[in-house]
Design a protein around this motif. Structure first.
Motif, mmCIF file in Angstrom:
data_model
loop_
_atom_site.group_PDB
_atom_site.id
_atom_site.type_symbol
_atom_site.label_atom_id
_atom_site.label_comp_id
_atom_site.label_asym_id
_atom_site.label_seq_id
_atom_site.Cartn_x
_atom_site.Cartn_y
_atom_site.Cartn_z
ATOM 1 N N GLU A 58 -17.794 9.152 -8.923
ATOM 2 C CA GLU A 58 -16.692 9.238 -9.874
ATOM 3 C C GLU A 58 -15.621 8.220 -9.510
ATOM 4 N N VAL A 59 -15.110 7.544 -10.527
ATOM 5 C CA VAL A 59 -14.057 6.544 -10.318
ATOM 6 C C VAL A 59 -12.931 6.827 -11.308
ATOM 7 N N THR A 60 -11.720 6.885 -10.787
ATOM 8 C CA THR A 60 -10.533 7.048 -11.621
ATOM 9 C C THR A 60 -9.554 5.931 -11.287
ATOM 10 N N LEU A 61 -9.105 5.190 -12.300
ATOM 11 C CA LEU A 61 -8.157 4.093 -12.111
ATOM 12 C C LEU A 61 -6.969 4.288 -13.052
ATOM 13 N N ASN A 62 -5.772 4.210 -12.506
ATOM 14 C CA ASN A 62 -4.550 4.343 -13.297
ATOM 15 C C ASN A 62 -3.682 3.104 -13.108
ATOM 16 N N PHE A 63 -3.171 2.586 -14.215
ATOM 17 C CA PHE A 63 -2.373 1.364 -14.186
ATOM 18 C C PHE A 63 -1.025 1.612 -14.845
ATOM 19 N N ASN A 64 0.014 1.058 -14.249
ATOM 20 C CA ASN A 64 1.351 1.082 -14.828
ATOM 21 C C ASN A 64 1.922 -0.346 -14.738
ATOM 22 N N PRO A 65 1.389 -1.261 -15.559
ATOM 23 C CA PRO A 65 1.770 -2.675 -15.422
ATOM 24 C C PRO A 65 3.202 -2.977 -15.836
ATOM 25 N N ILE A 66 3.757 -2.157 -16.754
ATOM 26 C CA ILE A 66 5.110 -2.423 -17.227
ATOM 27 C C ILE A 66 5.929 -1.148 -17.134
ATOM 28 N N PHE A 77 -1.309 1.268 -4.892
ATOM 29 C CA PHE A 77 -0.757 -0.019 -4.492
ATOM 30 C C PHE A 77 0.499 -0.335 -5.299
ATOM 31 N N PHE A 78 1.364 -1.111 -4.694
ATOM 32 C CA PHE A 78 2.565 -1.624 -5.351
ATOM 33 C C PHE A 78 3.404 -0.490 -5.930
ATOM 34 N N ASN A 79 3.663 0.504 -5.058
ATOM 35 C CA ASN A 79 4.521 1.624 -5.419
ATOM 36 C C ASN A 79 3.999 2.370 -6.644
ATOM 37 N N GLY A 80 2.686 2.568 -6.681
ATOM 38 C CA GLY A 80 2.074 3.338 -7.752
ATOM 39 C C GLY A 80 1.738 2.568 -9.006
ATOM 40 N N ILE A 133 0.858 -1.192 0.000
ATOM 41 C CA ILE A 133 0.000 0.000 0.000
ATOM 42 C C ILE A 133 0.887 1.232 0.000
ATOM 43 N N SER A 134 0.909 1.943 -1.122
ATOM 44 C CA SER A 134 1.737 3.141 -1.216
ATOM 45 C C SER A 134 0.961 4.404 -0.909
ATOM 46 N N ASP A 135 -0.366 4.357 -0.968
ATOM 47 C CA ASP A 135 -1.182 5.535 -0.656
ATOM 48 C C ASP A 135 -2.583 5.072 -0.287
ATOM 49 N N LEU A 136 -3.143 5.663 0.747
ATOM 50 C CA LEU A 136 -4.530 5.392 1.119
ATOM 51 C C LEU A 136 -5.005 6.585 1.944
ATOM 52 N N LYS A 137 -5.854 7.401 1.335
ATOM 53 C CA LYS A 137 -6.308 8.632 1.990
ATOM 54 C C LYS A 137 -7.819 8.769 1.854
ATOM 55 N N LEU A 138 -8.455 8.990 2.989
ATOM 56 C CA LEU A 138 -9.892 9.230 3.023
ATOM 57 C C LEU A 138 -10.137 10.726 3.139
ATOM 58 N N ARG A 139 -11.043 11.261 2.310
ATOM 59 C CA ARG A 139 -11.354 12.690 2.324
ATOM 60 C C ARG A 139 -12.857 12.883 2.498
ATOM 61 N N VAL A 140 -13.231 13.879 3.268
ATOM 62 C CA VAL A 140 -14.633 14.245 3.414
ATOM 63 C C VAL A 140 -14.703 15.769 3.452
ATOM 64 N N GLY A 141 -15.690 16.338 2.747
ATOM 65 C CA GLY A 141 -15.758 17.790 2.668
ATOM 66 C C GLY A 141 -17.168 18.302 2.493
ATOM 67 N N TYR A 142 -17.366 19.538 2.903
ATOM 68 C CA TYR A 142 -18.643 20.232 2.739
ATOM 69 C C TYR A 142 -18.344 21.701 2.461
ATOM 70 N N GLY A 143 -19.150 22.301 1.590
ATOM 71 C CA GLY A 143 -18.948 23.713 1.317
ATOM 72 C C GLY A 143 -20.138 24.332 0.618
#
Length: 1008
Positions: free
Chosen positions: A752-760, A704-707, A633-643
Motif C-alpha cells: 500500500e502506498v499513500t502520498l499527500n501533497f501540499n504544493p501551495i 518532507f518540507f514541513n509536511g 525531513i519533518s517525519d520519518l518513522k519505521l514500523r514493524v508488527g505481527y499479530g
C-alpha cells in the motif's frame, strides 16, 4: 610550625610579623563578610513561584509540564492544576506544555504567582488517534491505522456512512451494491481473510461494536445511521492495531466517532439541506424494436414472425425514472455551564430510479459530555435513533425489461392482468415467458419499516490520589425493531394462479455491551520514557427474534402456506479479557504489545476460547541525532508488527450442536387428512472453531518540507488458518451430504502506498491532493483435510442460463472466485467460432476436463485520487478511483446473446446487441457456450466518484448567519473497455445490476 619559626626570629622581625598577621586576619574577615553578604543577596533573589494551569472552560489540567526555560528545572501540575517552582531573578520564563494544547511561554518578572490558561491545539488534537479502548498520540502509533476526518470526507449525497471513505484510503476497497436507495456498499480491508465466513470489517460506533447482520425492513444496516453525525473514521488495518478486538478483527476494524459539543462553546444552530436529482446514464444494450423485428424476419419462420407486435417499446425507459431526493439536517450545540451538548435532527427522502422504490429516514441524536469532580470524572452519553420506511422495487423487473419483446405494447385490453400486456393464453400467463416489467413494479407492494437505536454511557474517572490512573466503564446497546410485508395483486402475472398473495414479517435484534478497563499513562522524565498500560474486560450479547406468519391470497381468505411451528429465536455471547502496553523511550523508540483472550458461545466448550496476541515496534528515525537537524525531513518513522486475529462471524449460531430441525412445508408427513412438519437430525461439526489470521506488517511513514510532501508505504502478509468451508463428508460419517467446517487456509500479501501533497499554501490559495495505491495478491493454499492434486475445488458463482451452472471456482493455488471456463476458439477475423473450444488436455473430447481457471474478479491493483483546492472563499474537491486487472463474467451477454431467444413459437424474448457481433445461434451445447471465456471481459476502469464546487459567502443577514453553497456531481464518468453496463460488479457476475445513477446536488449550509 609558624610558632617555631617565630621563636628563632629577631625581635624586630617578630613585630613586623605580628603586624602582617593582623593585616591578613582583617583581609580574610572582609572576604568572608563579602561572601556572606553576597550569598545573602543571592538568597534574597531566589523565590518560589506558584500558580494554576487551566484549560478551556477554566477546568484545572493535571500533569501539565512547567519548565524553567534554559534549565532542567521542571515540575508537573497536581490534581488541582497547581504547581510550584523555584525561580531566581526577574528574567525567568516558564514554558508550559500539555498534550492537545498550545505550548505557552510565560515571563515571570517579579511575580510570585502565575496562572496560565492553555488553549486547545486543533492540530495536536488531529494527531490523537482513536484506537481500540482509548486513544494514542499519532507519533506513538505502531500499527497500520488510517484516519479520515470530516474535512476529508467525500462530498455530495451520502446516504450511508461508508460512502465518505470511497477512494480515500489505501488498502480499503468500497464497492457500491447498486443504485437502490440506501443499498450500501461492500467493504473490504486488505481483501478480507475468509472464504466461507464473513469478510466484513468490524464496525465500532462510539465504542459500541455493531453486528453486521441484516436488519429486516431496511435496505442496509448502515443506512439507519445518519452520516451527518459522524466526525471521523479510524481504520485499523493490520493485526497489531486490531488484535485488541480479538476474535472479530481478522477483516479489520472501522472505528466511527460521532460529533460532540465542546466545553465553553456558545449556543449554535446549524442547518444544512441538500437537494439531488438522480439520472440513469446508460442502459443495457439490447436490440431496438426495429432491429428485433428484422432479426426475427431474417432468422426465423412464420410461426415466430406471427408473434411480432406493432409497438416500439423501450422497456428500460418504462421502468426507470428521473428520481429526486432531499437530505435535511438541523443541529443545536453549545455548552450550558459545564455541560456540553449536541442535538441533531435529520430527514432523508430519496426516490429510486427504478420506479416505485423509495427510502425515507428520520433520525435524532443526543450527545452530552460533561465533566465533574474538577475534571476527574468525564461523562459521555450518546443516544441516537432512526426510523426508516422503505418501499422495495422488484429488481426482477430489470431482467424482464432486458428480455421483453420490444414490439409488444405496455398495456392491453386483457383485464385479467390489470390492463398490462402479458404473454398469455386462455389458461393464464405462459409459464416460462418473461413478465411485463412495469406490471411487476406497479402491482407489487413490498414495504418495510425499521427502527434502530444505538447508544452508550461512558464514565471515565481519573483517580484523585493517582491522576495517571483512569477507570473507564462503557455500557452500550444497539437494538432494532422492524416489520414489513409484501402484497401481490391477483392481476399480477406471477400471482395470477393463487389470487395474489399477502405475507408479513417481524424482527427484533438486541445487542448489549459492557466494557470496563483501567488505563495508566505516565511520562517518566528521568528515564526519558512514557508508559501507557490498559487492561480490561468486555461482555457482549446478541439476540435475534423473528416470529413466523402464514401467507394468504391477496383477499386474505385463502391460506397459501402454513407458518413455521415455532418462531426463530437465537442468542450468542462474547466474553473478552484484553490488555495493551505502549512504551515510548526518548520519543524515538515505541513498543506496543496487545493480547486478547476471547470466548464465544458459537463454539463447543473445548474450542470456545482463543488467544490473540500482537507485537509492534516503531522507530522515529527523524528524532535521531544524525537527522534531527535536517529541516527537510519533518517525519520519518519505521514500523514493524505481527499479530493474530480471529473470525467468529461464521453465519450459524450453534453449528457444533447435535440437533433436530423442522422439515420444510413442502416435506410434511400426513396423519389422516392432516399434514405435519417432521423433525429430522441435522449435520453438525462438533469440533468447529474460529478462523485465525496471522498478519505481518512493515511500514514507513515519511514527511518532507514541513509536511508539504508526506505519505506511507506498507507491506503486509496474511495467513488464515482453519478456513471455514463446505466439504463432502464420507458416506455415513455425518447426517448431511455437505458440512460446513474448518478445512482450509488462505494467504494474501500486498503493498500500500499513500502520498499527500501540499504544493501551495498561502493566505488566499491552498492546494492539497493525494494519491493512494494498493497491490494485493490472494491465494488459496488448502481447501480439504486431505490434499488432492486432481481436485477441481469448490464451485462458486451461479449464473443465469441453464440449470445449476456456475462460472467460478475455489481451487488450491489460485485466487478465490477464479473463473472456470472453456477456452474459446476464434477465426482469422477474430470472431468467436460457435461451439468450438480448445482441447486443453488433448484427449480429442471437449468436456469438463477442458475447463480451465481464467482471471479473477478481484482487482490486483486499485487506486484513489483526491483533490482539495481552496481559493479565497471558493473550494473545489474531486475524487477518482481506478481498478486495474479485474475481470467480470458478462451474464447479460451469455444469457441473452443468441438467436435461441426467438426460437419458441409461443413467445419471444429480446437479445443483447452482442448477438450481432457473435452471430451465435444457440444451436451448440448450451452449457459449454455459457461457460466460454468469451464472456469473461476485462473490467478495469477509472471512475470519477464526485466533484464539488462550494462558495462561502461569510456573514449575511445582518452579520447573523454564515452561508455556504455547494454544487456536486457524483458518478461523473467511467472510462472502461468493459462491454456491459458497469464494470464495477461485486462478485464478478454481471446479471442485471441495478444501475448506478449520476447524481446532481445543490446544497446550502447555514450557521447561526
Amino acid at each position: 610550625m609558624s610558632d617555631l619559626v617565630l621563636t628563632n626570629l629577631p625581635p624586630v622581625d617578630k613585630l613586623q610579623d605580628k603586624w602582617l598577621h593582623r593585616k591578613l586576619t582583617t583581609f580574610v574577615a572582609l572576604v568572608l563578610a563579602f561572601l556572606y553578604l553576597g550569598s545573602s543577596f543571592a538568597y534574597a533573589q531566589q523565590r518560589t513561584v506558584t500558580g494554576t494551569v487551566t484549560g478551556e472552560g477554566g477546568s484545572p489540567l493535571i500533569g501539565v509540564t512547567v519548565l524553567l526555560k534554559g534549565t532542567s528545572t521542571a515540575t508537573a501540575t497536581d490534581v488541582n492544576g497547581g504547581f510550584s517552582l523555584p525561580v531566581t531573578g526577574n528574567a525567568a520564563t516558564l514554558v508550559v506544555s500539555y498534550i492537545g494544547y498550545v505550548t505557552q511561554e510565560v515571563p515571570v518578572g517579579s511575580q510570585s504567582s502565575v496562572n496560565v490558561n492553555l488553549q486547545t491545539d486543533a492540530k495536536a488534537l488531529e494527531e490523537v488517534v482513536v484506537v481500540g479502548y482509548g486513544t494514542q498520540r499519532r507519533e506513538d502509533v505502531t500499527g497500520s491505522v488510517a484516519t479520515i476526518s470530516e474535512e476529508n470526507f467525500n462530498r455530495g449525497q451520502v446516504t450511508t456512512p461508508e460512502q465518505y471513505l470511497t477512494g480515500r484510503v489505501a488498502g480499503v476497497q468500497i464497492t457500491n451494491n447498486g443504485g437502490a436507495p440506501g443499498s450500501g456498499s461492500t467493504i473490504r480491508i486488505r481483501g478480507g481473510a475468509s472464504l466461507g465466513a464473513s469478510n466484513d470489517p468490524l464496525i465500532v460506533i462510539d465504542g459500541v461494536p455493531v453486528e453486521n447482520g441484516t436488519i429486516a425492513g431496511s435496505p442496509n444496516p448502515l443506512s439507519l445511521i445518519n452520516p451527518n453525525d459522524i466526525e471521523s473514521f479510524n481504520i485499523l488495518k493490520d493485526a497489531s492495531a486490531a488484535a485488541i478486538y480479538g476474535s472479530r478483527a481478522s477483516n479489520g476494524v472501522i472505528i466511527i466517532t460521532t460529533k460532540k459539543g465542546q466545553p465553553g462553546e456558545r449556543f449554535k444552530v446549524n442547518f444544512s439541506t441538500l437537494g439531488s436529482i438522480y439520472k440513469i446514464t446508460d442502459k443495457v444494450d439490447v436490440l431496438s424494436a426495429g432491429e428485433f423485428r428484422d432479426a426475427v424476419m431474417r432468422e426465423k419462420g412464420s410461426d415466430q414472425q406471427a408473434l411480432l407486435g406493432n409497438a416500439d417499446t423501450d422497456w428500460q425507459d418504462q421502468i426507470y425514472r428521473t428520481a429526486f431526493g432531499v437530505d435535511n439536517n438541523l443541529v443545536f450545540s453549545g455548552s450550558v455551564k459545564d455541560l456540553p451538548y449536541r442535538v441533531s435532527l435529520g430527514y432523508l427522502d430519496q426516490q429510486g430510479t427504478l420506479k416505485t422504490g423509495n427510502l425515507k429516514r428520520s433520525s435524532v441524536a443526543l450527545n452530552l459530555n460533561p465533566s465533574f469532580l474538577d475534571d476527574h470524572l468525564r461523562v459521555n452519553l450518546n443516544v441516537r435513533g432512526s426510523l426508516s420506511k422503505s418501499r422495495f422495487a422488484d429488481q426482477g423487473a430489470i431482467g424482464s425489461a432486458v428480455a421483453f419483446d420490444p414490439t409488444q405494447p405496455v398495456y392491453s385490453d386483457d383485464t385479467r392482468f390489470g390492463g398490462y400486456f402479458e404473454w398469455a393464453d386462455g389458461n393464464g400467463p405462459k409459464l416460462l415467458a418473461p413478465r411485463n416489467p412495469l406490471s411487476m413494479l406497479e402491482q407489487r407492494r413490498d414495504e418495510g419499516e425499521a427502527k434502530r437505536s444505538i447508544g452508550n454511557l461512558q464514565l471515565d474517572y481519573r483517580f484523585h490520589f493517582l491522576p495517571e490512573l483512569r477507570a473507564n466503564l462503557n455500557v452500550g446497546y444497539d437494538i432494532s425493531r422492524s416489520e414489513g410485508g409484501t402484497v401481490v395483486a391477483p392481476t399480477l402475472a406471477s400471482g395470477y394462479s393463487t389470487g395474489g398473495s399477502r405475507s408479513q414479517y417481524e424482527q427484533e435484534r438486541d445487542n448489549k455491551l459492557l466494557d470496563f478497563y483501567l488505563n495508566y499513562a505516565k511520562d517518566i522524565t528521568a528515564l526519558k520514557s512514557r508508559v501507557d498500560v490498559t487492561a480490561g474486560y468486555s461482555y457482549q450479547s446478541f439476540r435475534t427474534y423473528s416470529p413466523t406468519f402464514a401467507t394468504f391470497n391477496e383477499a386474505g381468505d385463502v391460506q397459501l402456506s402454513e407458518p413455521a411451528p415455532f418462531p426463530n429465536e437465537v442468542e450468542n455471547a462474547l466474553i473478552g479479557f484484553f490488555g495493551r502496553i505502549n512504551y515510548t523511550f526518548n520519543d524515538k523508540y515505541v513498543l506496543t504489545a496487545n493480547i486478547r483472550r476471547d470466548g464465544s458461545s458459537r463454539f463447543a466448550p473445548d474450542a470456545r476460547w482463543g488467544t490473540f496476541p500482537a507485537l509492534a515496534f516503531a522507530w522515529r528515525i527523524n528524532e535521531e541525532g544524525f537527522l534531527k537537524n535536517v529541516s527537510a525531513i519533518s517525519d520519518l518513522k519505521l514500523r514493524v508488527g505481527y499479530g493474530v486475529t480471529g473470525q467468529q462471524d461464521i453465519g450459524s449460531y450453534y453449528p457444533y450442536l447435535a440437533r433436530y430441525t423442522f422439515s420444510e412445508n413442502t416435506a410434511m408427513y400426513p396423519f389422516g387428512d392432516q399434514f405435519y412438519n417432521s423433525l429430522r437430525p441435522a449435520g453438525y461439526a462438533s469440533d468447529i472453531k474460529w478462523e485465525e489470521t496471522k498478519q505481518y506488517n512493515l511500514g514507513l511513514d515519511f514527511g518532507f518540507f514541513n509536511g508539504k510532501f508526506s505519505g506511507t508505504v506498507e507491506y503486509y502478509k496474511k495467513e488464515t488458518e482453519d478456513l471455514l468451508g463446505t466439504v463432502i463428508p464420507a458416506a455415513g460419517s455425518n447426517l448431511s451430504n455437505s458440512l460446513f467446517t474448518n478445512v482450509g487456509s488462505l494467504e494474501s500479501e500486498g503493498v500500500e502506498v499513500t502520498l499527500n501533497f501540499n504544493p501551495i499554501s498561502t493566505e488566499n490559495l491552498n492546494w492539497n491532493f493525494g494519491v493512494n495505491g494498493t497491490y494485493t495478491d490472494v491465494t488459496i493454499t488448502r481447501l480439504t483435510n486431505v490434499d488432492s492434486e486432481n481436485s477441481v475445488g469448490s464451485p462458486q458463482g451461479g449464473i443465469s442460463g441453464g440449470t445449476g451452472n456456475t462460472a467460478q471456482v475455489h481451487t488450491v493455488g489460485y485466487t478465490p472466485y477464479a473463473f472456470y471456463v472453456y477456452k474459446q476458439v476464434y477465426n482469422e477475423q477474430g470472431n468467436p467460432v460457435e461451439g468450438v473450444y480448445a482441447d486443453l488436455n488433448n484427449d480429442g473430447i471437449i468436456n469438463q476436463n477442458d475447463l480451465y481457471r481464467y482471471k479473477s474478479p478481484m482487482a490486483p491493483v486499485y487506486l484513489g485520487f483526491s483533490n482539495d483546492l481552496t481559493y479565497k472563499n471558493f473550494n473545489l474537491n474531486f475524487v477518482l478511483r481506478a481498478n486495474l486487472g479485474n475481470y467480470v463474467y458478462n451474464n447479460v451477454f451469455s444469457n441473452n446473446g443468441t438467436y435461441q431467444n426467438i426460437n419458441r413459437t409461443d413467445f419471444l424474448t429480446n437479445m443483447s446487441r452482442n448477438v450481432l457481433e457473435s452471430n451465435f445461434t444457440g444451436s451448440s451445447a448450451e452449457q459449454q457456450r455459457l461457460l466460454s471465456d468469451y464472456y469473461v471481459q476485462n473490467a478495469s476502469f477509472l471512475r470519477m466518484d464526485n466533484i464539488s464546487l462550494g462558495y462561502n459567502f461569510g456573514k449575511v443577514a445582518r452579520e447573523k448567519v454564515n452561508l455556504r453553497l455547494s454544487a456536486t456531481v457524483q458518478n461523473v464518468f467511467v472510462i472502461t473497455n468493459y462491454k456491459g453496463l458497469d464494470p464495477e460488479v461485486g462478485g464478478g457476475i454481471d446479471n442485471n445490476l441495478y444501475p448506478r445513477s449520476r447524481v446532481f446536488s445543490l446544497g446550502a449550509n447555514l450557521d447561526f
